[in-house]
Design a protein around this motif. Structure first.
Motif, PDB file in Angstrom:
ATOM      1  N   ALA A 111      11.170   8.254  -7.657  1.00  0.00           N
ATOM      2  CA  ALA A 111      10.205   9.725  -7.629  1.00  0.00           C
ATOM      3  C   ALA A 111       9.773   8.539  -7.347  1.00  0.00           C
ATOM      4  O   ALA A 111       8.855   8.038  -8.084  1.00  0.00           O
ATOM      5  CB  ALA A 111      10.291  10.228  -8.493  1.00  0.00           C
ATOM      6  N   ILE A 112       8.087   8.842  -6.456  1.00  0.00           N
ATOM      7  CA  ILE A 112       7.178   7.853  -5.915  1.00  0.00           C
ATOM      8  C   ILE A 112       5.758   8.434  -6.158  1.00  0.00           C
ATOM      9  O   ILE A 112       6.192   9.426  -4.834  1.00  0.00           O
ATOM     10  CB  ILE A 112       6.934   7.325  -5.058  1.00  0.00           C
ATOM     11  N   THR A 113       5.123   8.363  -6.905  1.00  0.00           N
ATOM     12  CA  THR A 113       3.535   9.453  -7.182  1.00  0.00           C
ATOM     13  C   THR A 113       2.479   8.712  -7.152  1.00  0.00           C
ATOM     14  O   THR A 113       1.720   9.297  -7.245  1.00  0.00           O
ATOM     15  CB  THR A 113       3.699   9.922  -8.228  1.00  0.00           C
ATOM     16  N   SER A 114       2.485   7.190  -5.987  1.00  0.00           N
ATOM     17  CA  SER A 114       1.301   6.525  -6.151  1.00  0.00           C
ATOM     18  C   SER A 114       1.923   5.454  -5.137  1.00  0.00           C
ATOM     19  O   SER A 114       2.522   4.986  -4.580  1.00  0.00           O
ATOM     20  CB  SER A 114       1.050   5.759  -7.658  1.00  0.00           C
ATOM     21  N   GLU A 115       0.877   5.033  -4.410  1.00  0.00           N
ATOM     22  CA  GLU A 115       1.213   4.312  -3.185  1.00  0.00           C
ATOM     23  C   GLU A 115       0.796   2.648  -4.289  1.00  0.00           C
ATOM     24  O   GLU A 115       1.470   1.234  -3.485  1.00  0.00           O
ATOM     25  CB  GLU A 115      -0.430   3.469  -2.701  1.00  0.00           C
ATOM     26  N   CYS A 116       0.686   2.533  -6.029  1.00  0.00           N
ATOM     27  CA  CYS A 116       0.444   1.907  -6.099  1.00  0.00           C
ATOM     28  C   CYS A 116       1.737   1.412  -8.082  1.00  0.00           C
ATOM     29  O   CYS A 116       1.860   2.221  -8.359  1.00  0.00           O
ATOM     30  CB  CYS A 116      -0.667   1.553  -7.323  1.00  0.00           C
ATOM     31  N   MET A 117       1.863   0.301  -7.426  1.00  0.00           N
ATOM     32  CA  MET A 117       3.285  -0.199  -8.924  1.00  0.00           C
ATOM     33  C   MET A 117       2.137  -0.516 -10.162  1.00  0.00           C
ATOM     34  O   MET A 117       1.856  -0.905 -10.122  1.00  0.00           O
ATOM     35  CB  MET A 117       3.813  -0.597  -8.517  1.00  0.00           C
ATOM     36  N   GLY A 118       2.373   0.367 -10.742  1.00  0.00           N
ATOM     37  CA  GLY A 118       1.929   0.423 -11.934  1.00  0.00           C
ATOM     38  C   GLY A 118       0.535  -0.137 -12.340  1.00  0.00           C
ATOM     39  O   GLY A 118      -0.289   1.191 -11.486  1.00  0.00           O
ATOM     40  N   THR A 119      -0.144  -0.286 -13.783  1.00  0.00           N
ATOM     41  CA  THR A 119      -2.041  -0.264 -13.273  1.00  0.00           C
ATOM     42  C   THR A 119      -2.825  -1.378 -13.655  1.00  0.00           C
ATOM     43  O   THR A 119      -2.468  -2.544 -14.190  1.00  0.00           O
ATOM     44  CB  THR A 119      -2.487   1.107 -14.773  1.00  0.00           C
ATOM     45  N   GLY A 120      -3.818  -1.466 -13.634  1.00  0.00           N
ATOM     46  CA  GLY A 120      -4.951  -2.834 -13.754  1.00  0.00           C
ATOM     47  C   GLY A 120      -5.014  -3.254 -13.102  1.00  0.00           C
ATOM     48  O   GLY A 120      -6.091  -3.783 -12.454  1.00  0.00           O
ATOM     49  N   ASP A 121      -5.024  -3.307 -11.057  1.00  0.00           N
ATOM     50  CA  ASP A 121      -5.316  -4.071 -10.176  1.00  0.00           C
ATOM     51  C   ASP A 121      -5.065  -3.081  -9.243  1.00  0.00           C
ATOM     52  O   ASP A 121      -3.799  -3.328  -8.878  1.00  0.00           O
ATOM     53  CB  ASP A 121      -5.405  -5.458 -10.171  1.00  0.00           C
ATOM     54  N   ASP A 122      -5.402  -2.243  -8.276  1.00  0.00           N
ATOM     55  CA  ASP A 122      -4.425  -1.505  -7.329  1.00  0.00           C
ATOM     56  C   ASP A 122      -4.073  -2.150  -6.445  1.00  0.00           C
ATOM     57  O   ASP A 122      -2.981  -2.366  -5.709  1.00  0.00           O
ATOM     58  CB  ASP A 122      -5.545  -0.486  -6.416  1.00  0.00           C
ATOM     59  N   VAL A 123      -5.437  -3.456  -5.592  1.00  0.00           N
ATOM     60  CA  VAL A 123      -4.539  -4.161  -4.675  1.00  0.00           C
ATOM     61  C   VAL A 123      -3.203  -4.916  -4.825  1.00  0.00           C
ATOM     62  O   VAL A 123      -1.990  -5.394  -4.679  1.00  0.00           O
ATOM     63  CB  VAL A 123      -5.559  -5.723  -4.406  1.00  0.00           C
ATOM     64  N   LEU A 124      -2.729  -5.371  -6.080  1.00  0.00           N
ATOM     65  CA  LEU A 124      -1.485  -5.935  -7.254  1.00  0.00           C
ATOM     66  C   LEU A 124      -0.708  -4.807  -6.831  1.00  0.00           C
ATOM     67  O   LEU A 124       0.478  -4.943  -6.845  1.00  0.00           O
ATOM     68  CB  LEU A 124      -1.613  -7.039  -8.185  1.00  0.00           C
ATOM     69  N   GLY A 125      -0.762  -3.630  -7.477  1.00  0.00           N
ATOM     70  CA  GLY A 125      -0.225  -2.522  -7.550  1.00  0.00           C
ATOM     71  C   GLY A 125       0.122  -2.596  -5.919  1.00  0.00           C
ATOM     72  O   GLY A 125       1.312  -1.358  -6.123  1.00  0.00           O
ATOM     73  N   LYS A 126      -0.474  -2.249  -5.064  1.00  0.00           N
ATOM     74  CA  LYS A 126       0.176  -2.364  -3.426  1.00  0.00           C
ATOM     75  C   LYS A 126       1.289  -2.804  -3.132  1.00  0.00           C
ATOM     76  O   LYS A 126       2.377  -2.639  -2.927  1.00  0.00           O
ATOM     77  CB  LYS A 126      -1.147  -1.667  -2.990  1.00  0.00           C
ATOM     78  N   LYS A 127       0.823  -4.445  -3.925  1.00  0.00           N
ATOM     79  CA  LYS A 127       1.401  -5.051  -3.023  1.00  0.00           C
ATOM     80  C   LYS A 127       2.997  -5.369  -3.772  1.00  0.00           C
ATOM     81  O   LYS A 127       4.126  -4.996  -3.486  1.00  0.00           O
ATOM     82  CB  LYS A 127       1.529  -6.708  -3.470  1.00  0.00           C
ATOM     83  N   LEU A 128       3.319  -4.819  -5.445  1.00  0.00           N
ATOM     84  CA  LEU A 128       4.601  -4.340  -6.227  1.00  0.00           C
ATOM     85  C   LEU A 128       4.880  -3.378  -5.507  1.00  0.00           C
ATOM     86  O   LEU A 128       6.446  -3.452  -5.674  1.00  0.00           O
ATOM     87  CB  LEU A 128       3.921  -4.343  -7.716  1.00  0.00           C
ATOM     88  N   MET A 129       4.712  -2.560  -5.152  1.00  0.00           N
ATOM     89  CA  MET A 129       5.415  -1.179  -4.448  1.00  0.00           C
ATOM     90  C   MET A 129       6.116  -1.552  -3.488  1.00  0.00           C
ATOM     91  O   MET A 129       6.815  -1.091  -2.804  1.00  0.00           O
ATOM     92  CB  MET A 129       4.047   0.401  -4.071  1.00  0.00           C
ATOM     93  N   GLY A 130       4.814  -1.723  -2.238  1.00  0.00           N
ATOM     94  CA  GLY A 130       5.647  -2.708  -0.780  1.00  0.00           C
ATOM     95  C   GLY A 130       6.984  -3.857  -1.640  1.00  0.00           C
ATOM     96  O   GLY A 130       8.305  -3.555  -1.009  1.00  0.00           O
ATOM     97  N   SER A 131       6.951  -4.265  -2.873  1.00  0.00           N
ATOM     98  CA  SER A 131       8.067  -5.363  -2.436  1.00  0.00           C
ATOM     99  C   SER A 131       8.801  -4.030  -3.769  1.00  0.00           C
ATOM    100  O   SER A 131      10.572  -4.885  -3.041  1.00  0.00           O
ATOM    101  CB  SER A 131       7.761  -5.513  -3.581  1.00  0.00           C
ATOM    102  N   PHE A 132       9.202  -3.188  -4.555  1.00  0.00           N
ATOM    103  CA  PHE A 132       9.863  -2.528  -4.876  1.00  0.00           C
ATOM    104  C   PHE A 132      10.169  -1.378  -3.517  1.00  0.00           C
ATOM    105  O   PHE A 132      11.610  -1.927  -3.562  1.00  0.00           O
ATOM    106  CB  PHE A 132       9.424  -1.206  -5.730  1.00  0.00           C
ATOM    107  N   VAL A 133      10.140  -1.273  -3.254  1.00  0.00           N
ATOM    108  CA  VAL A 133      10.334  -0.143  -1.483  1.00  0.00           C
ATOM    109  C   VAL A 133      11.897  -1.165  -1.382  1.00  0.00           C
ATOM    110  O   VAL A 133      12.404  -0.466   0.100  1.00  0.00           O
ATOM    111  CB  VAL A 133       9.315   0.683  -0.564  1.00  0.00           C
ATOM    112  N   TYR A 134      10.394  -2.413  -0.764  1.00  0.00           N
ATOM    113  CA  TYR A 134      11.902  -3.470  -0.056  1.00  0.00           C
ATOM    114  C   TYR A 134      13.383  -3.666  -0.538  1.00  0.00           C
ATOM    115  O   TYR A 134      14.198  -4.122  -0.555  1.00  0.00           O
ATOM    116  CB  TYR A 134      11.139  -5.212   0.616  1.00  0.00           C
TER     117      TYR A 134
END
Length: 216
Positions: A111-134
């Motif tokens: 269940a993915i509820t955001s473009e970002c993974m985790g909180t703190g920095d959205d730029v980093l969060g988007k990179k992490l989410m992309g890596s997670f889906v891959y």
């Protein structure tokens, strides 16, 4: 008046998707007609036959090639099939090697509820989410379903960095479902590029029916 005939190409799709799509097509007939479903395995033929006969329809199957069958389900009346019933369809005949119900495999739902993974920095969060889906595409055991809602709905739309990986998951038989209300809310419904639009009933159904829910 000519009978309505709808054709569904479900080759390469894992059970119960051929059954679900055929049920939806039967409901769309809104009267007498036939649905021809193309599949690539005998288990799907058996499940479609059982579903059709269970609905009181006439069912015929034809082998077209080494790994191709056409199953024709014909109804003489309008069938009352709701979206909820179609989405909850199951396969009565398991694929070879599928464990028995007593030892059924776990059903993992992401269940993915955001473009970002985790909180703190959205730029980093988007990179992490992309890596997670891959990383999901590289697992030995793929999830049964990926649900995308709220901000996560953007991942299945044009321009998403995760789009190709989600397409890869869908091609491997993983359900990719995006909340329709969320797409409308963000004004991106016309940019959906992978999977299907879903509703809250189905989201609740997939979450409560999972043996494991992963929320990155």
């Amino acid at each position: 008046m000519a009978e309505t005939v709808l054709t569904i190409d479900a080759r390469g799709e894992a059970c119960p998707i051929p059954v679900v799509r055929t049920l939806k097509a039967l409901a769309a007939l809104a009267g007498p007609g036939s649905v021809e479903t193309l599949v690539d395995n005998e288990i799907a033929v058996q499940n479609l036959t059982r579903m059709g006969e269970g609905k009181g329809c006439a069912v015929a199957s034809e082998r077209l090639g080494e790994k191709e069958w056409r199953v024709t389900v014909t109804t003489s009346v309008a069938l009352g099939v709701s979206d909820a019933e179609a989405e909850s369809a199951t396969c009565e005949v398991p694929a070879p090697g599928t464990p028995s119900a007593a030892a059924s495999p776990r059903r993992v739902v992401v269940a993915i509820t955001s473009e970002c993974m985790g909180t703190g920095d959205d730029v980093l969060g988007k990179k992490l989410m992309g890596s997670f889906v891959y990383s999901l595409t590289q697992l030995d055991e793929l999830p049964a379903c990926v649900l995308l809602y709220n901000g996560g709905a953007r991942l299945s739309c044009e321009g998403s960095a995760a789009l190709e990986d989600l397409r890869g998951l869908a091609a491997s038989g993983v359900e990719v479902l995006t909340c329709g209300t969320c797409l409308d809310h963000y004004g991106i419904a016309d940019t959906l590029a992978v999977g299907e639009v879903t509703n809250m009933y189905v989201i609740a159904q997939r979450l409560t029916g999972a043996s494991l829910v992963v929320r990155p």
